[in-house]
Design a protein around this motif. Structure first.
Motif, short mmCIF file in Angstrom:
data_model
loop_
_atom_site.label_atom_id
_atom_site.label_comp_id
_atom_site.label_asym_id
_atom_site.label_seq_id
_atom_site.Cartn_x
_atom_site.Cartn_y
_atom_site.Cartn_z
N ASP A 195 68.29 33.34 -69.68
CA ASP A 195 67.26 33.32 -70.73
C ASP A 195 67.47 32.14 -71.67
OD1 ASP A 195 65.90 35.57 -69.88
OD2 ASP A 195 66.96 36.95 -71.21
N ALA B 254 64.85 29.25 -72.53
CA ALA B 254 64.34 29.06 -73.89
C ALA B 254 64.55 27.64 -74.36
CB ALA B 254 65.01 30.05 -74.84
N HIS C 115 69.61 35.05 -79.73
CA HIS C 115 68.80 36.11 -79.13
C HIS C 115 69.21 37.45 -79.71
CE1 HIS C 115 66.42 38.09 -75.95
NE2 HIS C 115 67.41 38.97 -75.91
N THR D 69 65.03 34.07 -80.34
CA THR D 69 64.25 34.88 -79.41
C THR D 69 64.65 36.34 -79.59
OG1 THR D 69 65.89 34.62 -77.64
CG2 THR D 69 64.13 32.98 -77.76
N ASP E 173 64.28 40.69 -77.87
CA ASP E 173 63.95 41.61 -76.78
C ASP E 173 64.07 43.03 -77.32
OD1 ASP E 173 63.25 42.39 -74.23
OD2 ASP E 173 65.32 42.52 -73.53
N GLY F 61 60.66 31.53 -80.94
CA GLY F 61 59.99 31.33 -79.67
C GLY F 61 58.76 32.21 -79.52
N PRO G 72 58.47 37.13 -79.46
CA PRO G 72 59.42 36.13 -78.92
C PRO G 72 60.04 36.52 -77.58
CG PRO G 72 60.50 37.45 -80.58
CD PRO G 72 59.08 37.95 -80.51
N GLU G 73 59.52 37.62 -76.97
CA GLU G 73 60.05 38.03 -75.67
C GLU G 73 59.59 37.12 -74.53
OE1 GLU G 73 58.92 42.49 -76.85
OE2 GLU G 73 57.89 40.65 -77.40
N THR H 26 59.40 33.75 -74.50
CA THR H 26 59.92 32.38 -74.51
C THR H 26 60.61 32.03 -73.21
OG1 THR H 26 60.32 32.72 -76.87
CG2 THR H 26 61.23 30.74 -75.87
#
Length: 367
Positions: free
Chosen positions: A149, A153, A173, A228, A230, A258, A261-262, A264
């Motif tokens: 990830d 990103a 993140h 970012t 999640d 991002g 932001p999930e 990105t």
């Protein structure tokens, strides 16, 4: 026109992106589905949406499987069936790809079908990544490439926002159980990522500074930070934005949130799949390297010191700088070479140790 597909299975939502890197091309197509896989008795599967009804053999719905990848216990459904979590993730990715169809048979980097890249959580270890790779190969998805990830990103940032290539980008993140900090330099992760549990009291800036200090960097070496998210916490846009503002203010660095932001990472994966590769650009020097090995930086400093010493004593009879012998010429004896390598190694270790101590001091006294 070069096209690419990016996939990301998240803990709450999963995303597929179809993008092109050509100027003037349409905006990326973004497909978002809940991370709930409905496995039907007829062998089909559906990602997200309502549970299919009237299917021969019934339907088993599974969620919360992403953190269970590489867990030998697997996942047991309500009817007692046992599945490997990595196989469920592969099935979810297959469903995402089906949503992108029909894809053209051209537009890829090699002239064929578009390339496909999928991301995995940056905090995963090699065992989890290998398990997902094996599951994708077993599901006839060997053509799907994997990347973290954080690297995805960073690709989004370097492609869409950065003014110059070769940047050191910090990826912060945040998820429902903590935060992961990763450093990406010129598209490549600088060593392992750092995981911080939500139960540990520490600020985003101190977490980023800790990761920087481990590689001999300081906050001043950062070119940018991308935030970012999640899970449920990613839906709190105000909290995510507050993190970005705090990091940007304290470090005096550009800090952006991002998309999503999930989304990105999926967007960055699509950008990489479409052919963008930051490592092919000219790299600009960024602070200390993520290694304590001797580098050309040490050689350059030593060379400059020799020139200054020569000028100070007025040794005009010495050859010009460009004719000075190389620090490691073929004329040296093996003993001299070993001593020179030992000296450089010690100098490199000392340089890294000093930078690490400065980073720790910054965490203790400056944050």
């Amino acid at each position: 026109m070069a096209m690419g597909v990016g996939l990301r299975v998240g803990s709450v939502v999963s995303t597929a992106v179809v993008a092109s890197n050509d100027p003037g091309s349409p905006d990326p197509i973004v497909i978002v589905r809940d991370t709930v896989l409905h496995m039907c008795g007829d062998g089909s599967a559906v990602l997200g949406g309502s549970t299919p009804v009237g299917v021969p053999g019934g339907t088993q719905s599974v969620s919360g499987f992403l953190p269970r990848v590489a867990d030998p216990a697997g996942i047991t459904t309500k009817d007692g069936s046992l599945f490997r979590a990595e196989d469920i993730v592969a099935g979810a990715m297959r469903c995402l790809l089906r949503e992108c169809e029909p894809l053209p048979d051209h537009g890829g980097r090699t002239g064929g079908a578009p390339d496909i890249m999928a991301t995995y959580p940056t905090k995963w270890d090699a065992t989890a990544v290998d398990a997902l790779r094996d599951a994708l190969d077993f599901a006839d998805l060997s053509y799907v490439s994997l990347m973290s990830d954080a690297e995805a990103a960073a690709a989004w940032f370097e492609s869409e926002i950065a003014e110059k290539p070769g940047k050191l980008v910090g990826i912060y993140h945040v998820d429902d159980t903590g935060a992961t900090v990763a450093l990406v330099r010129s598209g490549v992760a600088a060593g392992k990522a750092f995981r911080f549990a939500s139960t540990v009291e520490s600020s985003p800036t101190s977490r980023i500074a800790t990761a920087l200090g481990a590689f001999g960097w300081l906050p001043a070496n950062l070119d940018a930070v991308v935030v970012t998210g999640d899970g449920l916490v990613a839906r709190d846009s105000a909290a995510i934005q507050a993190i970005a503002e705090t990091v940007g203010t304290r470090f005096e660095v550009r800090c952006v949130v991002g998309p999503g932001p999930e989304q990105t990472a999926a967007l960055g994966a699509a950008i990489r799949a479409a052919g963008f590769n930051p490592t092919t650009h000219r790299v600009t020097p960024i602070g200390l390297p993520p290694s304590y090995d001797v580098t050309e930086v040490i050689d350059a400093v030593a060379h400059e010191e020799r020139v200054m010493a020569r000028d100070a004593v007025g040794r005009s009879e010495e050859p010009p700088a460009e004719e000075l012998p190389s620090p490691t010429t073929d004329d040296e004896t093996p003993g001299k070479k070993r001593r020179r390598r030992l000296f450089r190694t010690v100098a490199g270790i000392a340089t890294g140790a000093i930078a690490l101590l400065l980073g720790i001091a910054y965490v203790v006294y400056g944050l």
